[in-house]
Design an enzyme around this catalytic site. Structure first.
Site, short mmCIF file in Angstrom:
data_model
loop_
_atom_site.label_atom_id
_atom_site.label_comp_id
_atom_site.label_asym_id
_atom_site.label_seq_id
_atom_site.Cartn_x
_atom_site.Cartn_y
_atom_site.Cartn_z
N SER A 188 0.55 -1.38 0.01
CA SER A 188 0.08 0.07 -0.03
C SER A 188 0.93 1.32 0.38
CB SER A 188 -0.86 0.04 1.25
OG SER A 188 -0.20 0.07 2.32
N HIS A 216 -5.88 -4.36 -1.86
CA HIS A 216 -5.60 -3.00 -2.68
C HIS A 216 -5.70 -3.72 -4.33
CE1 HIS A 216 -4.90 0.02 0.07
NE2 HIS A 216 -3.96 -0.89 0.82
N LYS A 247 -12.90 -1.50 0.17
CA LYS A 247 -11.88 -0.91 -0.23
C LYS A 247 -12.69 -0.63 -1.84
CE LYS A 247 -7.41 -1.07 1.95
NZ LYS A 247 -7.00 -2.18 2.71
C1 LIG Z 1 -7.16 -2.54 4.19
C2 LIG Z 1 -6.53 -3.93 4.35
C3 LIG Z 1 -6.99 -4.96 5.22
C4 LIG Z 1 -7.94 -4.70 6.19
O1 LIG Z 1 -8.99 -4.87 5.62
P1 LIG Z 1 -10.40 -4.57 6.48
O2 LIG Z 1 -11.59 -5.05 5.80
O3 LIG Z 1 -10.77 -2.87 6.63
O4 LIG Z 1 -10.13 -5.07 7.82
C5 LIG Z 1 -6.23 -6.00 5.25
N1 LIG Z 1 -5.12 -6.25 4.40
C6 LIG Z 1 -4.77 -5.54 3.73
C7 LIG Z 1 -3.51 -5.84 2.79
C8 LIG Z 1 -5.30 -4.09 3.46
O5 LIG Z 1 -4.88 -3.30 2.66
#
Ligand SMILES: *Cc1c(COP(=O)(O)O)cnc(C)c1O
Length: 413
Positions: A188, A216, A247
């Site tokens: 990220s 992502h 996301k």
């Molecule tokens: C955003 C993210 C998470 C967390 O996801 P949620 O559903 O908000 O708990 C987990 N792993 C990665 C790689 C992320 O970017």
């Protein structure tokens, strides 16, 4: 008795503030989207800004057909489940969504969680015991790190994106019963995409499972948006995919694990965040079904995101910014100096462009940057406004066309 800890917390909190690491929350008035109205403690009154820091990659967070599906879900299936899945918290739509996600990703089956954090938290300890080995990329997400901590498996931390180091550690782990390689699909802070083709080759050579967290990537990476496994042409070779609905996939909340049939079946029996935490809300489930249906029918949104990404990356590079190359809508604009990154982000905010500066310890020392995240919700006018503002502020700080060494010699590391 709330005694000594209170004084300690006050001291610790002021240390966090003094170190410049205190996280202020900014209040958005209205729905998530490309154009938002933000209340920023420093700046009251509110500012209208273009949002370049959401994970709203496909612009679905407030998309009309997603809202409509959510409304319908509320009417047909109610507001809450007040139960875990295996007691009385499973509706027809929970199962429908799981099957649709599996079909979309090209896997056997899927299990839903309240979040991807929970999916990762409830994964490793189910399969990986003391006689097993987990090989995890050094830059993996916090939820993978925490999930691995809950298992008793031997842990190998692999240098980021280093296939030689991975191979050495796989050799070392050959005497273990099972092995699993774990990686974020895309990282990220840099937008770099895991080299799953190489990882899968090594995993086959050393009889090892492959797990990716595609939070992502799910919905837009690869020709039809399946994710990193499509982008790297390894569909069918990944054993476990965890990802989020929070996301690109509408952005509300919820996560899942998708993969081999028996593994998903066992997670339903043994995974603690699944067994001991409430079902995903029907509204979210119904809207997520709509998202998967839409993305299965047309690649329009991921295509728009792809062309927005290319346009922005090309124009910014043309204007003399240093950008870590790649295809991902996470675009890191390298500034090296922490204060410079914060100053430029603040100036951009008052130009109507909302971006965030990142610096140590979130990224490596001397690697401060501004992270721009593109979205299919952005129109060309949004991008052009941002590019123009970046150019103006870049000129103000005299960094356009400057090398890393020149920026560091002017601003320090
Ligand atoms: C955003 C993210 C998470 C967390 O996801 P949620 O559903 O908000 O708990 C987990 N792993 C990665 C790689 C992320 O970017």
């Amino acid at each position: 008795m709330y005694g000594k800890i209170k004084d300690d917390l006050i001291t610790d909190l002021s240390e966090v503030r003094d170190a410049g690491l205190y996280k202020e929350e900014r209040y958005i008035h209205g729905p998530q989207g490309a154009d938002i109205n933000v209340e920023y403690p420093e700046s009251a009154p509110t500012e209208d800004v273009i949002n370049f820091c959401a994970n709203n990659y496909l612009g679905l967070s407030s998309h009309a057909s997603v809202l409509e599906a959510a409304q319908k879900g509320l009417d047909s299936h109610g507001y809450g489940m007040s139960s875990v899945r295996f007691i009385c918290g499973t509706q027809d739509i929970h199962r429908e969504l799981e099957q649709k996600i599996a079909k979309f990703l090209g896997t056997d089956d899927t299990i839903l969680y309240s979040s991807c954090f929970d999916a990762n938290g409830g994964l490793f300890e189910v399969f990986m015991k003391g006689e097993d080995a987990i090989l995890t990329d050094a830059l993996n997400h916090a939820s993978i790190i925490d999930g691995i901590r809950l298992s008793k498996a031997k842990r190998y931390i692999v240098k980021h994106d280093d296939m030689n180091d991975l191979e050495e550690k796989l050799k070392d782990a050959q005497s273990c019963r099972y092995r699993m390689v774990c990686t974020d699909g895309a990282f990220s802070m840099d937008g770099t995409i895991a080299r799953l083709d190489k990882i899968c080759d090594l995993a086959e050579k050393y009889d090892t499972m492959v797990m990716i967290d595609d939070s992502h990537c799910t919905g837009f990476l690869g020709k039809t948006g399946r994710g990193t496994h499509e982008y790297r042409d390894v569909m069918g070779r990944i054993d476990i995919i965890t990802s989020t609905l929070g996301k690109a996939m509408g952005g509300a909340s919820g996560g899942f694990t998708s993969g081999r049939k028996e593994m998903i079946e066992m997670l339903r029996q043994r995974s603690r965040p699944y067994l001991f935490s409430n079902s995903v809300a029907p509204v979210v489930v119904r809207a997520a079904i709509q998202v998967v249906d839409m993305l299965s029918e047309t690649t329009e949104l991921r295509d728009k995101l792809e062309s927005n990404t290319k346009y922005f990356r090309d124009e910014m590079t043309e204007n003399g910014f240093e950008i870590t190359p790649g295809d991902h809508p996470i675009v890191p604009i390298m500034l090296y100096n922490a204060k410079l990154a914060q100053d430029i982000a603040r100036d951009l905010y008052y130009e109507g462009i909302y971006v965030i500066g990142f610096f140590y310890p979130v990224v490596g020392k001397g690697l401060a940057r501004i992270r721009v995240q593109l979205s299919a919700g952005h129109e060309k006018e949004h991008l052009d406004k941002a590019i123009t503002a970046f150019k103006k502020i870049g000129e103000k700080y005299d960094i356009l066309g400057k090398t890393k060494d020149e920026i560091i010699s002017k601003y320090g590391e």
